[in-house]
Structures are given as structure tokens and as C-alpha cells.
Design an enzyme around this catalytic site. Structure first.
Site, PDB file in Angstrom:
ATOM      1  N   ASP A  43       0.823  -1.210   0.000  1.00  0.00           N
ATOM      2  CA  ASP A  43       0.000   0.000   0.000  1.00  0.00           C
ATOM      3  C   ASP A  43       0.858   1.261   0.000  1.00  0.00           C
ATOM      4  O   ASP A  43       2.026   1.250   0.399  1.00  0.00           O
ATOM      5  CB  ASP A  43      -0.882   0.043   1.256  1.00  0.00           C
ATOM      6  CG  ASP A  43      -2.006  -0.993   1.218  1.00  0.00           C
ATOM      7  OD1 ASP A  43      -1.991  -1.853   0.308  1.00  0.00           O
ATOM      8  OD2 ASP A  43      -2.881  -0.939   2.096  1.00  0.00           O
ATOM      9  N   ASP A  44       0.196   2.349  -0.398  1.00  0.00           N
ATOM     10  CA  ASP A  44       0.664   3.738  -0.187  1.00  0.00           C
ATOM     11  C   ASP A  44       1.764   4.196  -1.144  1.00  0.00           C
ATOM     12  O   ASP A  44       2.273   5.304  -1.007  1.00  0.00           O
ATOM     13  CB  ASP A  44       1.117   3.983   1.262  1.00  0.00           C
ATOM     14  CG  ASP A  44       0.008   3.752   2.273  1.00  0.00           C
ATOM     15  OD1 ASP A  44      -1.161   3.617   1.836  1.00  0.00           O
ATOM     16  OD2 ASP A  44       0.286   3.693   3.480  1.00  0.00           O
ATOM     17  N   HIS A  85      -5.784   2.901  -4.183  1.00  0.00           N
ATOM     18  CA  HIS A  85      -5.977   2.936  -2.728  1.00  0.00           C
ATOM     19  C   HIS A  85      -6.469   4.349  -2.375  1.00  0.00           C
ATOM     20  O   HIS A  85      -6.252   4.822  -1.280  1.00  0.00           O
ATOM     21  CB  HIS A  85      -4.614   2.606  -2.091  1.00  0.00           C
ATOM     22  CG  HIS A  85      -4.560   2.563  -0.597  1.00  0.00           C
ATOM     23  ND1 HIS A  85      -5.505   1.930   0.172  1.00  0.00           N
ATOM     24  CD2 HIS A  85      -3.630   3.051   0.295  1.00  0.00           C
ATOM     25  CE1 HIS A  85      -5.160   2.037   1.459  1.00  0.00           C
ATOM     26  NE2 HIS A  85      -4.037   2.727   1.561  1.00  0.00           N
ATOM     27  N   HIS A 119       3.650  -2.354   3.040  1.00  0.00           N
ATOM     28  CA  HIS A 119       3.691  -1.002   2.493  1.00  0.00           C
ATOM     29  C   HIS A 119       4.986  -0.776   1.726  1.00  0.00           C
ATOM     30  O   HIS A 119       6.063  -1.111   2.231  1.00  0.00           O
ATOM     31  CB  HIS A 119       3.570   0.038   3.612  1.00  0.00           C
ATOM     32  CG  HIS A 119       2.280  -0.036   4.361  1.00  0.00           C
ATOM     33  ND1 HIS A 119       2.041  -0.976   5.344  1.00  0.00           N
ATOM     34  CD2 HIS A 119       1.133   0.683   4.244  1.00  0.00           C
ATOM     35  CE1 HIS A 119       0.808  -0.818   5.808  1.00  0.00           C
ATOM     36  NE2 HIS A 119       0.232   0.185   5.164  1.00  0.00           N
TER      37      HIS A 119
HETATM   38 ZN   LIG Z   1      -2.804   3.204   3.190  1.00  0.00          ZN
END
Ligand SMILES: [Zn+2]
Length: 389
Positions: free
Chosen positions: A196-197, A249, A350
């Protein structure tokens, strides 16, 4: 003489013609009267009945002895306002509904007659929407969003006689169903790694390097505005070209009113924009339609969020294992979390949002060990190919 006789001849002829016509007419009238005086032979509720007199439905009822009971006059809520003031009877002649007792019948007619039905009092009606809602089923971490949210309609009726108010559903709402499922991978030792991110500069590149080294495929839940800076577009392109799945996301991870963590704090328009702009950022790089597989910021996927963005996505993807890499507990601790995965598990990691060097070190430790146990690493789309329940 001849002059006097002349006009008499046509007169006599006229008289005889008139007499002839009169006779014919009298015969016809006689026949008609005779036929009319014959009874009509009909079938009433399956029994043969001879109907005399005016040969009406009323005459047929008298002749048959059938006595239909009238229905009641009902208030808008279904309660009886006046007994016996509804439909007096229910009748059909040769299959056609009739309402008058003086309906003429002829021989061969088939009559069905029974008790009258209820009649509802006159009323005023106001239609309003029944808002659609979100229904939930199951408890898996794959959140399929199914159906289309569509408001229903209800009528609020006020009886003009009774003054009673009653609601009637005219159209049920069509609800969105959030089906929380798990994949049944059988004996397949597959794990879905998710990041993620990102993209987050070369950090994402290093994650891609480790994955490539071990032939692992993963899913990247990207943040739209990260794609637009620090060569984010290049990392998206590389991830796609190396067989990974790139999803959104959100556009800016619910920055601003979402406090960076929860779309539910944002207006419905802002929530939708997070998904649409996030997908558009991917499409701007790949030139292809972006996936409708989504991961919501902070994993916050409450009913209000489902309601607003549900129509824009196919599934929201949670996780079975939080690697806790965002806490930076050390590469060994993160690796241990990843290695706790089981067949079909989704692991949260992440590649963005801060320094992820521990995540990269942890991957280098965990992936070869899991491979030694026979595991392989697949994308979310591949995981969704398994039976879901
Ligand atoms: Zn996130």
C-alpha cells in the site's frame, strides 16, 4: 269510364302490396316474439339453467338460487369500514367480467358468479422514496460489492372517508450487498502479497527487485497523487510490465476532511472522487482501464463508504495478516509476520508512506523460506479466480 278507371288500378295494386308487406312484417314480428319468449339455456357455475323473462344475469341468479355475498368497504389500512358495501358480486360471462345484473344473456352463455370482493375507500396518496441500504453477508476479508443501489417507492395513503393513514410499499429498494468472502484454494499453497501507499520513489523499485528475484507476483494499492510525483509513473509501468496488479488505494489517502485515514469522514462527492481520480491516475500511465479492485484508506469500509463508492468498485480488499511493517518493528519481526501466512492468505505491507527499508529486508528473508515450503505468490485477481464463499 276509362278516364275514371285509370287512377283506381294503381291504388288497388298499392293496397295489395301493402297488405303483403304487412303480412310478412307480422310473420317476422311473430317469429321474433316467439323466439324471444323461448328461455335461454345457459351454464351457471357449471350447472345448466333455463333463464326466462328478460333473460338477464339477475334472472339467471333468481333461476339458479345462487346468492352471492357482497364484499366489504375497506379503509386504507385494510380494516372494514362498512360490511357489505364492497363489490356486490363477482361475475364473468364467457370469461368477460360483468358488473350489471341487467346484463343480457343468450343461450350457450357460460356464467361464473361468486361473492363480491372488497373495495377500498377513496384516498389521497403521496409517493416517497425508500432509500436503498447496504446488506452484509459473511466475514471474509474479500469484500465483494454486488447489486445496484436503487431507491424503492412507498405510497402514504390517507382515506377520504376514514381519515386513516397507511403506508404501502410499491417498489422495494434494491440494496447493495457487501459479501465478505474467503477464497477456497484447496491444496494450492498460494499467498497474495499486497503493498500500500506507493509508489514511493526507488523504495518501490527495491520491492519490485525482490519480487522479481523470487518470481513473486503481488498487488500494489497505489495512491493517485504519488503516481504523479517522484517518477511514480515509471514504477507503475514497471510493476504492470512485470506482471503485478496495480489498483487504487484512493487519490490522496483521504487527505483533508478524511484526516488521511477514513473516506467516511468525507462528503459523498469527495469519496467518489478519491476512487475515480485514483483510477484515472493509473489509467493516465497504463492507457488501459484501471481495475475496480480497491483498498480503502485505513481499511475503513463502513456502510456509508460502501454506499458512496460501492457502485464504483467490484471489491474492497482487506487482509488476513498485517505485517505491521508500518510500525518498523525490525526486519525479523516483519518477516515472521509474513511467514505466518497460510494458503489463500492476503498479507498487508507497504512500499510507501515512509521509510520501508525494514519491509524490503523482511521480504528478502521471508520469500525464500516460504518458497522452500512450496508457496507461490499471486495477485488479487488470481486469488479471486478461486471459489469464494
Ligand atoms: Zn494506506
Amino acid at each position: 269510364m276509362r278516364i275514371a278507371q285509370k287512377p283506381e288500378r294503381p291504388r288497388r295494386r298499392l293496397a295489395s302490396v301493402l297488405a303483403g308487406v304487412g303480412l310478412v312484417a307480422a310473420v317476422i314480428i311473430g317469429v321474433v316474439l316467439f323466439v324471444q319468449s323461448l328461455p335461454a339455456n345457459i351454464t351457471l357455475n357449471g350447472a345448466s339453467v333455463e333463464v326466462h323473462g328478460g333473460k338477464t344475469l339477475g334472472d339467471a341468479l333468481s333461476a339458479s338460487g345462487v346468492k352471492p355475498q357482497p364484499g366489504d368497504l375497506l379503509a386504507v389500512d385494510g380494516s372494514v369500514l362498512e360490511a357489505g358495501k364492497g363489490e356486490p358480486f363477482h361475475a364473468t360471462v364467457n370469461g368477460e367480467k360483468v358488473t350489471e345484473l341487467d346484463t343480457k344473456l343468450g343461450s350457450g352463455d357460460v356464467v361464473e358468479i361468486g361473492d363480491g370482493g372488497p373495495i377500498e375507500e377513496p384516498s389521497d396518496s403521496v409517493e416517497t422514496a425508500i432509500p436503498w441500504t447496504v446488506a452484509q453477508e459473511g466475514n471474509g476479508v474479500i469484500h465483494l460489492v454486488e447489486g445496484e443501489g436503487k431507491d424503492g417507492v412507498k405510497a402514504t395513503k390517507t382515506g377520504k372517508t376514514s381519515g386513516i393513514t397507511a403506508e404501502q410499499v410499491k417498489q422495494e429498494p434494491s440494496n447493495i450487498v457487501r459479501r465478505n468472502v474467503s477464497p477456497d484454494v484447496g491444496d494450492d499453497k498460494v499467498i497474495a502479497l499486497t503493498f500500500d501507499d506507493g509508489p514511493w520513489g526507488d523504495q518501490t523499485g527495491q520491492v519490485l527487485d525482490v519480487l522479481a528475484e523470487h518470481g513473486a507476483k503481488a498487488t500494489f494499492f497505489t495512491v493517485g497523487n504519488r503516481i504523479e510525483q517522484d517518477n511514480g509513473d515509471a514504477f507503475v509501468k514497471r510493476a504492470v510490465s512485470e506482471g503485478h496488479q496495480v489498483c487504487t488505494h484512493s487519490y490522496d489517502h483521504a487527505a483533508g476532511s478524511g484526516q488521511g485515514v477514513n473516506l467516511g469522514f468525507m462528503s459523498p462527492e469527495e469519496q467518489k472522487a478519491e476512487v475515480e481520480k485514483g483510477r484515472a491516475a493509473i489509467e493516465a500511465v497504463t492507457g488501459a482501464e484501471a481495475s475496480r479492485i480497491f483498498r480503502t484508506p485505513g481499511g475503513n469500509f463502513g456502510d456509508d463508504v460502501v454506499k458512496n463508492i460501492g457502485p464504483l468498485i467490484k471489491a474492497e480488499i482487506g487482509w488476513n495478516i498485517d505485517s505491521s511493517d508500518w510500525r518498523r518493528p525490525g526486519a525479523d519481526a516483519i518477516a515472521k509476520q509474513i511467514e505466518d501466512a497460510w494458503p489463500g492468505a492476503i498479507v498487508l505491507m507497504h512500499d510507501g508512506g515512509g521509510d520501508r527499508s525494514q519491509t524490503i529486508e523482511a521480504l528478502k528473508k521471508a520469500l525464500p523460506r516460504l518458497k522452500d515450503q512450496g508457496y507461490r505468490f499471486i495477485t488479487i485477481d488470481e486469488l479471486l479466480q478461486y471459489p469464494l464463499s
